[in-house]
Design an enzyme around this catalytic site. Structure first.
Site, PDB file in Angstrom:
ATOM      1  N   ARG A   1      33.362  32.508  33.468  1.00 37.51           N
ATOM      2  CA  ARG A   1      33.924  31.274  34.037  1.00 37.51           C
ATOM      3  C   ARG A   1      34.128  30.237  32.936  1.00 37.51           C
ATOM      4  O   ARG A   1      35.117  29.518  32.922  1.00 37.51           O
ATOM      5  CB  ARG A   1      32.975  30.696  35.089  1.00 37.51           C
TER       6      ARG A   1
ATOM      7  N   PHE B   1      39.519  36.294  45.667  1.00 36.84           N
ATOM      8  CA  PHE B   1      38.145  36.712  45.987  1.00 36.84           C
ATOM      9  C   PHE B   1      37.188  35.618  45.486  1.00 36.84           C
ATOM     10  O   PHE B   1      36.242  35.885  44.744  1.00 36.84           O
ATOM     11  CB  PHE B   1      37.797  38.062  45.328  1.00 36.84           C
TER      12      PHE B   1
ATOM     13  N   ASP C   1      40.068  33.811  49.820  1.00 38.36           N
ATOM     14  CA  ASP C   1      39.013  34.755  50.219  1.00 38.36           C
ATOM     15  C   ASP C   1      39.246  35.094  51.690  1.00 38.36           C
ATOM     16  O   ASP C   1      39.715  34.248  52.454  1.00 38.36           O
ATOM     17  CB  ASP C   1      37.617  34.139  50.037  1.00 38.36           C
ATOM     18  N   SER C   2      38.908  36.331  52.075  1.00 41.23           N
ATOM     19  CA  SER C   2      39.131  36.720  53.469  1.00 41.23           C
ATOM     20  C   SER C   2      38.008  36.224  54.381  1.00 41.23           C
ATOM     21  O   SER C   2      38.099  36.318  55.596  1.00 41.23           O
ATOM     22  CB  SER C   2      39.268  38.241  53.576  1.00 41.23           C
TER      23      SER C   2
ATOM     24  N   ASP D   1      38.615  39.024  41.096  1.00 44.96           N
ATOM     25  CA  ASP D   1      37.201  39.408  41.004  1.00 44.96           C
ATOM     26  C   ASP D   1      36.751  39.970  42.353  1.00 44.96           C
ATOM     27  O   ASP D   1      35.975  39.347  43.077  1.00 44.96           O
ATOM     28  CB  ASP D   1      36.360  38.186  40.603  1.00 44.96           C
TER      29      ASP D   1
ATOM     30  N   CYS E   1      33.109  45.099  39.396  1.00 46.69           N
ATOM     31  CA  CYS E   1      31.630  45.055  39.358  1.00 46.69           C
ATOM     32  C   CYS E   1      31.052  46.346  39.944  1.00 46.69           C
ATOM     33  O   CYS E   1      29.871  46.404  40.269  1.00 46.69           O
ATOM     34  CB  CYS E   1      31.111  43.828  40.100  1.00 46.69           C
TER      35      CYS E   1
HETATM   36  N1  SAH Z   1      34.527  35.644  42.231  1.00 45.67           N
HETATM   37  C1  SAH Z   1      33.342  35.334  42.984  1.00 45.67           C
HETATM   38  C2  SAH Z   1      32.626  36.555  43.517  1.00 45.67           C
HETATM   39  C3  SAH Z   1      33.477  37.436  44.376  1.00 45.67           C
HETATM   40  S1  SAH Z   1      32.577  38.364  45.532  1.00 45.67           S
HETATM   41  C4  SAH Z   1      32.412  34.486  42.140  1.00 45.67           C
HETATM   42  O1  SAH Z   1      32.734  34.145  40.991  1.00 45.67           O
HETATM   43  O2  SAH Z   1      31.354  34.110  42.622  1.00 45.67           O
HETATM   44  C5  SAH Z   1      33.841  39.126  46.438  1.00 45.67           C
HETATM   45  C6  SAH Z   1      34.499  38.266  47.489  1.00 45.67           C
HETATM   46  O3  SAH Z   1      35.645  38.975  47.940  1.00 45.67           O
HETATM   47  C7  SAH Z   1      33.678  37.972  48.734  1.00 45.67           C
HETATM   48  O4  SAH Z   1      33.561  36.580  48.917  1.00 45.67           O
HETATM   49  C8  SAH Z   1      34.472  38.605  49.899  1.00 45.67           C
HETATM   50  O5  SAH Z   1      34.470  37.801  51.078  1.00 45.67           O
HETATM   51  C9  SAH Z   1      35.861  38.675  49.319  1.00 45.67           C
HETATM   52  N2  SAH Z   1      36.764  39.709  49.858  1.00 45.67           N
HETATM   53  C10 SAH Z   1      36.456  40.993  50.157  1.00 45.67           C
HETATM   54  N3  SAH Z   1      37.563  41.660  50.539  1.00 45.67           N
HETATM   55  C11 SAH Z   1      38.600  40.773  50.467  1.00 45.67           C
HETATM   56  C12 SAH Z   1      40.001  40.853  50.713  1.00 45.67           C
HETATM   57  N4  SAH Z   1      40.577  42.014  51.106  1.00 45.67           N
HETATM   58  N5  SAH Z   1      40.752  39.763  50.522  1.00 45.67           N
HETATM   59  C13 SAH Z   1      40.197  38.597  50.107  1.00 45.67           C
HETATM   60  N6  SAH Z   1      38.879  38.460  49.860  1.00 45.67           N
HETATM   61  C14 SAH Z   1      38.089  39.531  50.041  1.00 45.67           C
END
Ligand code: SAH
Length: 393
Positions: free
Chosen positions: A208, A224, A246-247, A297, A337
């Site tokens: 970040r 995400f 985010d979903s 991510d 990850c």
């Molecule tokens: N980038 C974040 C961590 C991501 S964790 C950070 O820096 O903290 C992964 C995230 O993806 C979760 O919040 C989950 O709700 C979201 N997610 C999972 N599938 C998804 C999709 N198809 N579309 C959008 N978001 C999604």
């Protein structure tokens, strides 16, 4: 301590300090060993090999020590003190800028099955094995003792990691309503109760910070976003606009609240509760609805080896969509990850995505997990986070 006897020759990986004993390596065991019990492991010739937590399943013993010692208060104290000492050496356990870091990273800190993240004066502890769950109170007591003046409260959160044990989330030591962590001077609300993992993804701290440097004047898309970590850094980096996707509605709420906490009433940010793939489909490449810095991510696409093939296809599809939409001169921060997806697998999936999208791409940075998520050199499986920063022509 009850004993487990290995088959002939099965001690080899243990003599090289690999911390797992698979069930297939076991010849027989003493009667009546219960789930989560600490056991002594001996070779076919009766030589002492290790002490670890026993659990039914493919990983039958998680090794705690290669010394013939009891797993008692002094054991926990010495392991936790060693973990804390390392965070002091790398400048995290005493930093004013960041009080949010990982104190114990399972095998990476010679404590397989245990995760401890620190948020200010509170430790959030998560067990991934029954043995660690059974020892939770002893560990919590040892922790506040070893980390006097740093940690006052210990919150236990293993409902999602050990659902079959039905462990209750709650404070084992102290109690605190204060749930704001600081990372590189930015503030984040940490939802211990309902949040994913320990409430925040501390493993992206350094990535970040790098993103912040790239953000000036950019239109940033954070896919995400979860708690909005990357978005908050992009805002501080001087982005022209930041869109977070985010979903999960809960994640969008957390993102909005973290932006508000750091940048109140700043109209550069907007959050969208949508599927990432659909969102990417809906944006343009050359028009005003495009982004010149995109972060991908996603959650782990593969949780086990059997899912590897489909996961790689998923990474290719996701990255291809981003490559198709990013304008020339754009920057892509892309991550995986999934522990079973190696650096080479991931790079290959992204390479395929670039080729399918017919884009010229240069690798600017190769990213990984930070130093407070150390990899035990004898346990390469501990390497899980990988990322690429790409320049797209
Ligand atoms: N980038 C974040 C961590 C991501 S964790 C950070 O820096 O903290 C992964 C995230 O993806 C979760 O919040 C989950 O709700 C979201 N997610 C999972 N599938 C998804 C999709 N198809 N579309 C959008 N978001 C999604």
């Amino acid at each position: 301590m009850k004993q487990i006897y290995l088959k002939k020759g099965k001690e080899e990986s243990l003599l090289r300090f690999h911390p797992w004993i698979f069930s297939g390596a076991i010849h027989h065991a003493d009667e009546g060993i219960s789930e989560g019990e600490a056991v002594r492991v001996v070779s076919a010739t009766g030589d002492f090999i290790a002490v670890g937590h026993y659990q039914q399943g493919s990983i039958a013993v998680r090794v705690l020590t290669f010394n013939d010692v009891e797993i008692d208060t002094s054991f926990w104290r010495s392991r936790l003190a060693s973990a804390l000492q390392m965070r002091k050496v790398i400048g995290l356990a005493n930093s004013k800028e960041s009080d949010t870091y990982r104190l114990v990273h399972g095998e990476g800190d010679n404590l397989p099955g245990l995760i401890i993240d620190i948020y200010g004066h509170t430790a959030v502890m998560q067990a991934h094995s029954i043995g660690m769950h059974l020892c939770r109170k002893e560990i919590a007591t040892a922790l506040v003792d070893v980390a006097k003046g740093i940690i006052d409260n210990v919150y236990y959160k293993s409902e999602t990691t050990l659902p079959f044990m039905e462990p209750e989330n709650g404070f084992l030591v102290g109690g605190s309503e204060e749930n704001i962590g600081t990372e590189n001077g930015l503030k984040f609300r940490v939802d211990w109760l309902r949040g994913q993992k320990t409430g925040f993804f501390v493993d992206q701290r350094e990535n970040r910070a790098l993103l912040e440097v790239f953000s000036k004047g950019k239109r940033v898309l954070n896919m995400f976003c979860y708690t909005g970590g990357f978005s908050v850094y992009a805002m501080r980096g001087g982005a022209q606009l930041v869109h977070s996707v985010d979903s999960s509605a809960k994640a969008i709420e957390l993102t909005r609240s973290n932006i508000e906490l750091n940048f109140p009433n700043d109209s550069r940010h907007e959050a969208f509760c949508e599927d990432a793939f659909k969102f990417l489909d809906s944006i343009g490449r050359e028009n005003s609805s495009t982004y010149d810095l995109i972060i991908l991510d996603p959650p782990a696409f593969a949780k086990h080896r059997g899912a590897l093939h489909n996961a790689l296809k998923g990474y290719t599809r996701l990255n291809q969509k981003a490559f198709e939409k990013i304008p020339a001169g754009g920057i892509l921060f892309t991550f995986s990850c999934s522990q079973v997806v190696t650096k080479d697998h991931f790079r290959n999936a992204v390479f395929t995505a670039a080729a399918l999208a017919h884009r010229k791409v240069r690798i600017l940075h190769q990213l990984h997990q930070p130093a407070d998520h150390p990899i035990n050199i004898y346990h390469p499986e501990g390497e899980y986070l990988k990322g690429l920063v790409l320049y797209v022509e």
